[in-house]
Design an enzyme around this catalytic site. Structure first.
Site, PDB file in Angstrom:
ATOM      1  CG  ASP A  19      -2.158   0.820   1.053  1.00  0.00           C
ATOM      2  OD1 ASP A  19      -2.358   1.372  -0.053  1.00  0.00           O
ATOM      3  OD2 ASP A  19      -2.930   0.929   2.023  1.00  0.00           O
ATOM      4  CG  ASN A  67      -7.715  -1.900  -5.449  1.00  0.00           C
ATOM      5  OD1 ASN A  67      -6.769  -2.668  -5.244  1.00  0.00           O
ATOM      6  ND2 ASN A  67      -8.045  -0.962  -4.569  1.00  0.00           N
TER       7      ASN A  67
END
Ligand code: IPE
Ligand code: IPE
Ligand code: MG
Length: 246
Positions: A19, A67
């Site tokens: 991330d 996502n």
């Protein structure tokens, strides 16, 4: 080879929630895609470091089932980056003895990418230096839903449903459970990552954004892990999970 003092108790399976690519880019005034590119370039050195430290399974989460809601251009950039990386690095990975696996949905990805992933798995299937599993269009709940659907399609009777049986229907059926999950960029949540498999995994949250997460930071995470006591519900630390490992 590693110049750091050796780590006593190296986790067999390390999973990384990569991330912070977007933040890495915006801090430099760059488009988010540039952060994803930098993040993708960081995978090769980290894989090499993990193999040198003695990690046997490295799982990297590159695209979640959630996502897809990002802008079309960003999703497209992430698909292209995986395709480009496979085109560019597969021969070298194969030569270095890396076995590649994929978890998540394959069938929602662009056809060319699906083919490339299948070819990479096929080409590297008998390699045994380290297993690199790419979680792409992967989500833990989605994985469970697909597992339950297949289980029902197979006519499994309710009395035969066990934890081992469910595990054998998951995308991760051929993998041991992660010993250590690393999440970068200082986020303290799973975001739907391996919700079944990480029941007893150790977590390490790093403040470092994924494109800057280097060998020294991996070493720090592994050293930290080596001092953890894993009790699996019992009273004494045990070295291997009494739960399903493979
Ligand atoms: C991680 O970086 C990569 C993916 C989720 C695809 P992010 O894109 O989430 O980066 P931040 O969290 O916005 O910094
Ligand atoms: C998790 O990161 C997914 C990957 C690293 C591929 P996100 O950036 O998508 O997670 P949230 O939305 O901040 O929870
Ligand atoms: Mg993020």
């Amino acid at each position: 080879m590693a110049e750091e003092p050796p780590i006593a108790n190296v986790p067999a399976h390390v999973a990384i929630i990569m991330d912070g690519n977007g933040r890495w880019a915006s801090r430099r005034g760059l488009p988010r895609a540039a952060g994803h590119r930098a993040g993708t370039q960081n995978i090769r050195p980290l894989l090499e470091a993990a193999a040198e430290f003695g990690v046997q399974y490295l799982t990297i989460w590159a695209f979640s089932t959630e996502n897809w809601v990002r802008p079309k251009e960003e999703v497209g950039a992430l698909m292209r980056l995986l395709l480009e990386s496979l085109d560019r690095w597969l021969p070298e990975l194969h030569e270095k003895g890396v076995r590649l696996l994929h978890i998540g949905n394959l069938d929602r990805l662009p056809l060319g990418l699906q083919d490339r992933i299948r070819q990479a798995i096929e080409l590297t299937h008998s390699n045994n230096r380290i297993t690199l599993t790419v979680a792409f269009d992967y989500g833990g709940r989605d994985e469970l839903v697909r597992a339950v659907r297949r289980l029902i399609a197979d006519g499994v009777q309710s009395a035969d449903v066990t934890e081992d049986l469910i595990g054998s229907y998951l995308d991760t059926a051929d993998l041991p459970e992660p010993d250590l999950v690393i999440r970068t960029a200082n986020e303290f949540r799973t975001s739907n990552f391996m919700i079944w498999e990480t029941a007893y995994s150790e977590y390490y949250i790093s403040p470092v954004l994924w494109p800057d997460f280097d060998r020294a930071e991996l070493y720090r995470a592994l050293s930290d892990y080596s001092h953890r006591e894993r009790r699996f519900g019992g009273l004494r630390p045990v070295s291997t999970s009494p739960h399903r490992q493979q």
